[in-house]
Design a protein around this motif. Structure first.
Motif, PDB file in Angstrom:
ATOM      1  N   ILE A   1     -40.470 -49.417 -61.318  1.00  0.00           N
ATOM      2  CA  ILE A   1     -39.319 -49.942 -60.579  1.00  0.00           C
ATOM      3  C   ILE A   1     -38.772 -51.123 -61.365  1.00  0.00           C
ATOM      4  O   ILE A   1     -39.534 -51.960 -61.854  1.00  0.00           O
ATOM      5  CB  ILE A   1     -39.724 -50.405 -59.161  1.00  0.00           C
ATOM      6  CG1 ILE A   1     -40.162 -49.233 -58.297  1.00  0.00           C
ATOM      7  CG2 ILE A   1     -38.573 -51.144 -58.462  1.00  0.00           C
ATOM      8  CD1 ILE A   1     -40.632 -49.637 -56.923  1.00  0.00           C
ATOM      9  N   GLY A   2     -37.458 -51.188 -61.473  1.00  0.00           N
ATOM     10  CA  GLY A   2     -36.816 -52.377 -62.036  1.00  0.00           C
ATOM     11  C   GLY A   2     -36.608 -52.367 -63.527  1.00  0.00           C
ATOM     12  O   GLY A   2     -36.211 -53.391 -64.096  1.00  0.00           O
ATOM     13  N   TYR A   3     -36.858 -51.232 -64.211  1.00  0.00           N
ATOM     14  CA  TYR A   3     -36.653 -51.148 -65.649  1.00  0.00           C
ATOM     15  C   TYR A   3     -35.497 -50.204 -65.948  1.00  0.00           C
ATOM     16  O   TYR A   3     -35.285 -49.217 -65.218  1.00  0.00           O
ATOM     17  CB  TYR A   3     -37.915 -50.651 -66.364  1.00  0.00           C
ATOM     18  CG  TYR A   3     -39.019 -51.683 -66.415  1.00  0.00           C
ATOM     19  CD1 TYR A   3     -38.864 -52.851 -67.147  1.00  0.00           C
ATOM     20  CD2 TYR A   3     -40.225 -51.468 -65.743  1.00  0.00           C
ATOM     21  CE1 TYR A   3     -39.883 -53.786 -67.193  1.00  0.00           C
ATOM     22  CE2 TYR A   3     -41.246 -52.400 -65.792  1.00  0.00           C
ATOM     23  CZ  TYR A   3     -41.055 -53.569 -66.518  1.00  0.00           C
ATOM     24  OH  TYR A   3     -42.048 -54.499 -66.563  1.00  0.00           O
ATOM     25  N   PRO A   4     -34.768 -50.449 -67.019  1.00  0.00           N
ATOM     26  CA  PRO A   4     -33.699 -49.511 -67.417  1.00  0.00           C
ATOM     27  C   PRO A   4     -34.280 -48.144 -67.772  1.00  0.00           C
ATOM     28  O   PRO A   4     -35.396 -48.035 -68.281  1.00  0.00           O
ATOM     29  CB  PRO A   4     -33.066 -50.183 -68.637  1.00  0.00           C
ATOM     30  CG  PRO A   4     -33.473 -51.621 -68.552  1.00  0.00           C
ATOM     31  CD  PRO A   4     -34.808 -51.638 -67.876  1.00  0.00           C
ATOM     32  N   ASP A   5     -33.518 -47.089 -67.476  1.00  0.00           N
ATOM     33  CA  ASP A   5     -34.003 -45.734 -67.738  1.00  0.00           C
ATOM     34  C   ASP A   5     -34.250 -45.493 -69.220  1.00  0.00           C
ATOM     35  O   ASP A   5     -35.117 -44.688 -69.589  1.00  0.00           O
ATOM     36  CB  ASP A   5     -32.989 -44.711 -67.206  1.00  0.00           C
ATOM     37  CG  ASP A   5     -32.953 -44.707 -65.682  1.00  0.00           C
ATOM     38  OD1 ASP A   5     -33.937 -45.169 -65.061  1.00  0.00           O
ATOM     39  OD2 ASP A   5     -31.941 -44.263 -65.117  1.00  0.00           O
ATOM     40  N   GLU A   6     -33.494 -46.185 -70.101  1.00  0.00           N
ATOM     41  CA  GLU A   6     -33.670 -45.917 -71.519  1.00  0.00           C
ATOM     42  C   GLU A   6     -35.023 -46.392 -72.043  1.00  0.00           C
ATOM     43  O   GLU A   6     -35.463 -45.979 -73.124  1.00  0.00           O
ATOM     44  CB  GLU A   6     -32.554 -46.595 -72.342  1.00  0.00           C
ATOM     45  CG  GLU A   6     -32.469 -48.112 -72.195  1.00  0.00           C
ATOM     46  CD  GLU A   6     -31.508 -48.518 -71.081  1.00  0.00           C
ATOM     47  OE1 GLU A   6     -31.034 -49.665 -71.114  1.00  0.00           O
ATOM     48  OE2 GLU A   6     -31.237 -47.679 -70.185  1.00  0.00           O
TER      49      GLU A   6
ATOM     50  N   ILE B   1     -34.551 -56.549 -74.031  1.00  0.00           N
ATOM     51  CA  ILE B   1     -33.735 -55.715 -73.133  1.00  0.00           C
ATOM     52  C   ILE B   1     -33.981 -56.086 -71.670  1.00  0.00           C
ATOM     53  O   ILE B   1     -33.041 -56.229 -70.876  1.00  0.00           O
ATOM     54  CB  ILE B   1     -34.059 -54.227 -73.360  1.00  0.00           C
ATOM     55  CG1 ILE B   1     -33.734 -53.834 -74.808  1.00  0.00           C
ATOM     56  CG2 ILE B   1     -33.311 -53.355 -72.368  1.00  0.00           C
ATOM     57  CD1 ILE B   1     -34.141 -52.415 -75.157  1.00  0.00           C
ATOM     58  N   THR B   2     -35.243 -56.269 -71.290  1.00  0.00           N
ATOM     59  CA  THR B   2     -35.575 -56.509 -69.878  1.00  0.00           C
ATOM     60  C   THR B   2     -35.394 -57.960 -69.465  1.00  0.00           C
ATOM     61  O   THR B   2     -35.103 -58.258 -68.304  1.00  0.00           O
ATOM     62  CB  THR B   2     -37.024 -56.112 -69.604  1.00  0.00           C
ATOM     63  OG1 THR B   2     -37.900 -56.927 -70.413  1.00  0.00           O
ATOM     64  CG2 THR B   2     -37.262 -54.653 -69.949  1.00  0.00           C
ATOM     65  N   GLY B   3     -35.560 -58.881 -70.420  1.00  0.00           N
ATOM     66  CA  GLY B   3     -35.476 -60.292 -70.073  1.00  0.00           C
ATOM     67  C   GLY B   3     -36.697 -60.807 -69.335  1.00  0.00           C
ATOM     68  O   GLY B   3     -36.632 -61.841 -68.658  1.00  0.00           O
ATOM     69  N   ASP B   4     -37.838 -60.119 -69.474  1.00  0.00           N
ATOM     70  CA  ASP B   4     -39.048 -60.570 -68.793  1.00  0.00           C
ATOM     71  C   ASP B   4     -39.464 -61.939 -69.315  1.00  0.00           C
ATOM     72  O   ASP B   4     -39.531 -62.161 -70.531  1.00  0.00           O
ATOM     73  CB  ASP B   4     -40.197 -59.582 -69.013  1.00  0.00           C
ATOM     74  CG  ASP B   4     -39.936 -58.247 -68.329  1.00  0.00           C
ATOM     75  OD1 ASP B   4     -39.061 -58.206 -67.440  1.00  0.00           O
ATOM     76  OD2 ASP B   4     -40.622 -57.249 -68.675  1.00  0.00           O
TER      77      ASP B   4
END
Length: 756
Positions: A400-405, A452-455
């Motif tokens: 949950i919460g991650y881009p599909d790519e 990409i995610t900015g974690d």
């Protein structure tokens, strides 16, 4: 004291003897009188009108140690106690009243003498005749009794005051029983007000460390404010000595020796602060010391006594109970606050168990854990990975919460790759990174994904079940996050719930698969039994018919006895096979719900008598005992099926019993039921087998059952047939002592609703 009263009877002495008396008799009377005077235990005396002794009996020598001859002419008042002489003289006019006066003994002691006086007149002279009795012992006893009564009254009054003070202390402590600080101050104040100038209370922790604050009270606050805090340190020295010895420390003066554990500086401090007398008692609850109560006085005129010690120990007992209650209340309140904090911390996880209860597959479990975990932790993304079957990698199950790519790149993580997931699995511990620098610094391969995610912070926890690693849970946060103890506990709990749910889902899947296979096996078995029974019944029926035909022809043609016996054996075995096939068909009908009854009103007693008459010749090697009711027992039943039940029970009774034994058959009415019991003297049934005896294909194992044939299906059919009749079958048995089977069937009672 009771007093004897005598009427005054003045008497005149005759100048001569009685005219009728001889001189010899007068002499004898004088001797008898002298003997009487010598033996009497009373003090007999004659006092003239001058108050002097005119006569004194010999008893004066025995009672007062005085020679009666020397008393003649001596004033009687000289023998009296000075305080009693006035009473002696005043009593002249009250001669009838007895007096109790103190007379001096020759050894100087005093004796209590009770006197009775009487007036005698002779030759115009007045004499006082006195009879005295020594009552010293009685007076001493009465005085002692009066003294004891006074003492007991005083002690009772003191004890009442004592109890009142203890009751007042109990009430005073109860008023502030839940506030520990106020309670300690109240105890110190109350004890110091009654017994001292200064009161100090110190408490111990469970591990023996002195607690703060210390409760201190002084009767003169202005004076106390000038006393340095050193007195508190001194109290700690004395308190430690009390705890070490477990006994009261009692110092009555500045010169009393101190216990070896007391430092010399403490003695100097007592003298410096003007403390002259000191009491320190332990505060004990159920044998455990929880603190000490110390009282001190500066007045040299009022040192502590043993009574003060006992009173303070009683006060300490009540104080200790009150303090213990306050400590328990404080602990309960602290525990409640901790529980509330824990509830607040775990509240986000309360929805997880309910949601997991409906999750049956690993995919459903992971969906619940990720969804609820992200919500509970306030995370921005979450995922769950499970180990592959070969253990070489971690496979993405839910995210949950991650881009599909990003999914293809992270769908599979090799076990040897550097990542928070693998570190958590290898260490079997929670792994966290609270900053971007820490995240990239530890796992450089995540730099591209992080861009990409900015974690900004991540956490990974292993999924463990009995130290077996199933996978890992991963949570990500887009802002910096400091994981406190509550966060770490929440993540660990979430991972544990996930692992347990995974294991449960695996077990559920295995159980479902096993159940499906078992149901299929049962279905195939039942189908086989049904088909086999039908297929076997036709040839067996034909075989039985031809055997009966052959048997009749052999009998008509006069065949040999050996041949007839062989044909009979074939006939019996064919019937046995027919019955067995019928029973198997009944089982098939029972399992498929196709076993039907053809009920009608019948007399169970008549049916039992019929079966007995048919079977008794067959089992001629056994003795049958009957106890049948005389009344008709009407039941609504299928005669054929009930006959089948009775045959089965009778055959079992003989099959499992030795030849020559007795089979007892009873039939009676009990309430609205008919009861039939069949009891044998056979091998019996083991206790462990009794709960299973009516199960399909079950046979109890005993030492003799291997010699007895059977499939374990007869009693199963009996139970099902009786159940279709609305009845019950019960068994009582003990191994080696025989068995009793009892059939219970409802009776049809005329006139009742619903009865035929």
């Amino acid at each position: 004291m009771p007093r004897r009263v005598f009427k005054r009877r003045p008497a005149k002495f005759a100048s001569g003897g009685h005219p009728g008396l001889s001189r010899s008799r007068t002499a004898v009377s004088a001797d008898a009188l002298a003997m009487l005077m010598a033996q009497t235990s009373d003090l007999l005396s004659l006092i003239d009108d001058q108050g002097c002794f005119a006569y004194a009996s010999p008893s004066f020598q025995r009672i007062l140690g005085l020679d009666p001859r020397l008393l003649l002419g001596t004033p009687a008042a000289q023998l009296l106690h000075p305080n009693d002489r006035a009473l002696w003289h005043a009593a002249d006019e009250l001669a009838d009243a007895p007096l109790t006066l103190r007379f001096r003994h020759a050894d100087g002691s005093w004796r209590w003498i009770e006197l009775q006086r009487d007036l005698v007149i002779r030759d115009d002279l007045r004499y006082s005749v006195q009879v005295g009795r020594d009552v010293s012992e009685r007076f001493v006893a009465e005085n002692r009794r009066q003294h004891d009564t006074t003492r007991l009254y005083h002690e009772a009054w003191q004890h009442t005051q004592y109890l009142q003070m203890l009751a007042e202390a109990t009430r005073a402590f109860a008023e502030v029983s839940l506030d520990l600080g106020a309670l300690l101050e109240r105890i110190a104040r109350h004890a110091a007000t009654i017994l001292g100038d200064v009161g100090v209370i110190r408490l111990l922790s469970d591990d023996g460390v002195w607690l703060n604050p210390v409760a201190v009270f002084h009767l003169e606050p202005a004076k106390w404010s000038a006393v340095p805090a050193r007195i508190v340190d001194v109290s700690a020295d004395f308190a430690s000595s009390v705890v070490q010895s477990g006994e009261t420390l009692f110092i009555t003066s500045a010169h009393d020796p101190l216990p070896p554990s007391i430092e010399p500086e403490s003695r100097a401090a007592l003298e410096h602060y003007g403390i002259y007398s000191l009491l320190a008692v332990p505060l004990r609850v159920q044998g455990q010391i929880i603190g000490t109560l110390l009282l001190a006085r500066g007045d040299q005129q009022r040192p502590y006594t043993e009574a003060d010690q006992h009173f303070l120990e009683d006060i300490a007992d009540r104080a200790a109970l009150a303090i213990s209650s306050a400590l328990l209340y404080a602990a309960e309140r602290q525990a409640r606050h901790a529980a509330e904090r824990s509830a607040q911390r775990t509240a986000p996880l309360q929805a997880v168990p309910a949601a997991l209860a409906e999750a049956l597959t690993p995919s459903q479990v992971s969906d619940v854990i990720v969804r609820e975990g992200v919500k509970a932790l306030g995370a921005d993304a979450g995922s769950i990975y499970i180990r592959s079957d070969d253990g070489s990698s971690l496979e993405l199950l839910t995210y949950i919460g991650y881009p599909d790519e990003l999914q293809p790149a992270h769908a599979r993580v090799p076990m040897n790759a550097q990542s928070p997931l693998n570190d958590a699995i290898h260490s079997r511990e929670l792994i966290v990174a609270e900053t971007v620098e820490e995240l990239i610094g530890q796992w450089p391969r995540l730099a591209a994904a992080q861009a990409i995610t900015g974690d900004a912070a991540v956490a990974a926890a292993p999924l463990l079940v009995d130290q077996k690693v199933l996978g890992a849970i991963y949570m990500a946060f887009r802002t910096l996050r400091q994981f406190n103890a509550d966060d770490r506990a929440l993540l660990t709990t979430l991972a544990r719930q996930c692992a347990q749910a995974f294991e449960r889902s695996r077990l559920y899947a295995a159980e479902q698969q096993a159940r499906s296979a078992a149901q299929e096996a049962v279905h195939l078995r039942d189908a086989f039994l049904s088909i086999a029974s039908h297929e076997l019944k036709t040839p067996v029926t034909a075989l039985l018919g031809y055997v009966e035909l052959l048997q009749r022809r052999a009998q008509q043609n006069g065949a040999a006895e050996r041949d007839l016996r062989s044909i009979q054996i074939i006939h019996d075995q064919a019937w046995r096979l027919t019955n067995l096939i019928g029973t198997l068909l009944d089982i098939s009908r029972i399992e498929t719900g196709q076993l039907r009854l053809d009920p009608a009103l019948l007399d169970l007693r008549a049916l039992v008598e019929q079966i007995i008459s048919e079977m008794e010749p067959v089992f001629e090697r056994y003795t049958f005992h009957y106890d049948l009711t005389a009344e008709a027992l009407i039941v609504d039943g299928d005669a054929v099926r009930l006959e089948q039940v009775l045959h089965n029970l009778f055959q079992n009774a003989t099959r499992y019993s030795p030849a020559g034994s007795t089979v007892t058959i009873r039939l009676w009415r009990e309430g609205q039921t008919a009861r039939l019991s069949v009891a044998d003297q056979g091998i019996g049934i083991p206790e462990a087998a009794l709960p299973h005896i009516f199960q399909r294909f079950f046979r109890a194992h005993t030492g003799d059952t291997h010699r007895i044939s059977g499939l374990g299906i007869g009693l199963y059919v009996v139970k099902e047939i009786i159940a279709l009749h609305g009845g019950l079958v019960e068994v009582e048995s003990a191994e080696g002592a025989g068995s009793t089977f009892t059939v219970i069937l409802p009776l049809v009672v005329a006139g009742e609703p619903g009865n035929k």
